[in-house]
Structure formats: C-alpha cells, structure tokens
Enzyme design. Structure first.
Site, PDB file in Angstrom:
ATOM      1  CB  CYS A 102      -7.021  -6.347  -6.904  1.00  0.00           C
ATOM      2  SG  CYS A 102      -6.358  -8.042  -7.066  1.00  0.00           S
ATOM      3  CG  HIS A 116     -13.772  -4.357  -7.156  1.00  0.00           C
ATOM      4  ND1 HIS A 116     -14.021  -5.179  -8.216  1.00  0.00           N
ATOM      5  CD2 HIS A 116     -14.568  -3.324  -7.573  1.00  0.00           C
ATOM      6  CE1 HIS A 116     -15.105  -4.794  -8.933  1.00  0.00           C
ATOM      7  NE2 HIS A 116     -15.315  -3.592  -8.681  1.00  0.00           N
ATOM      8  CG  HIS A 133       7.678   9.785 -15.818  1.00  0.00           C
ATOM      9  ND1 HIS A 133       6.721  10.311 -15.227  1.00  0.00           N
ATOM     10  CD2 HIS A 133       8.153   8.376 -15.005  1.00  0.00           C
ATOM     11  CE1 HIS A 133       6.748   9.748 -13.970  1.00  0.00           C
ATOM     12  NE2 HIS A 133       7.420   8.680 -13.913  1.00  0.00           N
ATOM     13  CG  HIS A 164     -10.754  -8.810  -8.868  1.00  0.00           C
ATOM     14  ND1 HIS A 164      -9.739  -7.946  -8.929  1.00  0.00           N
ATOM     15  CD2 HIS A 164     -11.936  -8.327  -8.426  1.00  0.00           C
ATOM     16  CE1 HIS A 164     -10.468  -6.683  -8.651  1.00  0.00           C
ATOM     17  NE2 HIS A 164     -11.688  -7.071  -8.392  1.00  0.00           N
TER      18      HIS A 164
END
Length: 235
Positions: free
Chosen positions: A125, A205, A69, A194
C-alpha cells in the site's frame, strides 16, 4: 561447472524454498555466490541477506542477481521487475524442477497503479502511494525500511511516525479532503495499518493479498479512516 550449474544446484537444494544468490565477476571469470534467504515466507519470496551481499562485494564485482521460482514459471513477476529496476542489475531466474531459465534486465519498468500484485515491501500500500505521487504529481516521496514481515508491522505501523518526515501534515477536522490526500486506516486491526489515496468519491489503495484498485470511499472505509494527511512540502 558453469555459474548456472552452481546456481541450479543451490536452487534444487533449497527447493521448495526460493534460493537467492549473486553473480560475480572475479578476475574476469563468472562465479556464483549463494546467499541466505531471510524471508519469513521463503516459499513465496526472498530477502537477500545484506551481510552476504557485503561478503560477495568484497570477493568481486556484483554483475547479476539470481533466484528461483520453485512452484511457478521462471518468468519475472511484477515484483521481480520492480526489484530488478531498484537493483540496477540483470536478474536470472530458474525453476529448479523444469530447469528452465529466464533473464530480465533494467529497462524502466514501472508497476501499473491499477491491478498490481501485492508483495510486502515491494508492491504494497505504501509503494502504491509513492508511485502515485511520482507518476501523477512528479513528487518523489521518501521510502523507508519495512519490518521483516507485515505481521510485525501490524503491531508497530510506521505511517504516523514517518508522515512528517515524508512531507505530509495532518488535516484538521474541519478541512475538506482534496484529491491526492492520504488516508490512514485501520483495516481489521486496531492500529493504523493501511494507507489509501483519496480521489474524490473514490480511493486508490492496495489491500494485502488483493490487486490494487479504485473503489468507492464507502461508509465502511470512512469509519476505518483514523487520520488524514496532505502533502505540504515544497517540491
């Protein structure tokens, strides 16, 4: 030099990109195997080169996953925890600047349906739809390999292509929506890029670069909806 020393050198060499590698057990000794990061956004995440994984597997037993990181603490993110569970291996994370480490191992973690961070291919999604069906309906939906980047996906979405194989059927125009139905939408793009879950007067969503949420199935979202599906496969 320990394997952590070797991994830290790799992380510093790759900085400010994320370094990724594997911890191996070779004849009883721990060894670090550096891998290539194939991500198109290597400053934000990593995709371990599968060819490197195969090479490492031939050298010894893979007993851990390492990555860095560069611009944040080494504490595992939601996406790290999800990926760690999928790998079924312990994960080691380092910040190459502070040289601080964290360790995380599989422990049954599941990302929350609400408030999860968006990461392509891990908590996006479609991942939300799969997790919703698993947690709320005890149905395991097929997952499928994503394009390397969400930009590629925009031009060739996979939802329509895989809907039938995943166990869904398209609703007729005269069929009313039911809770749990899946909505394919065009969000700021002409393709159906989507997917959302119908919850009555709300949808669940996960839009890119936002946290997953529930929001009203507004007139705008209804206009964005191109196709509607219902899970029809017997469990």
């Amino acid at each position: 030099m320990s394997w952590k020393d070797s991994a830290l050198v790799h992380a510093k060499d790759q900085d400010p990109k994320e370094a990724v590698g594997l911890l191996l057990n070779i004849k009883g000794k721990e060894r670090y195997f550096p891998c290539r990061n194939l991500s198109m956004t290597p400053f934000q995440c990593f995709i371990l080169d599968p060819e490197d994984y195969v090479k490492a597997d031939k050298l010894g037993d893979i007993i851990g996953v390492f990555h860095s990181h560069p611009i944040s603490s080494p504490e595992p993110t939601q996406a790290d925890k999800v990926s760690c569970e999928d790998s079924n291996l312990p994960w080691y994370i380092v910040n190459p600047q502070s040289e601080t480490w964290s360790y995380y191992e599989p422990q049954g973690y599941k990302a929350p349906l609400l408030g999860r961070e968006w990461v392509w291919g891990i908590t996006d999604c479609w991942s939300l739809v799969r997790d919703y069906y698993q947690q709320e309906k005890n149905i395991s939906l097929i997952d499928y390999e994503r394009h390397m980047t969400p930009e590629e996906f925009l031009h060739n979405p996979l939802f329509e292509q895989y809907a039938k194989d995943t166990g869904f059927r398209e609703l007729d125009k005269n069929e009313n929506l039911e809770k749990g139905d899946v909505l394919l939408m065009s969000i700021l793009h002409p393709t159906l890029n989507h997917v959302a879950i119908f919850l009555g007067d709300m949808v669940l969503h996960h839009l890119a670069d936002r946290l997953s949420c529930r929001e009203p199935y507004s007139e705008w979202l209804q206009k964005c909806t191109g196709k509607r599906y219902r899970y029809a496969q017997k469990s």
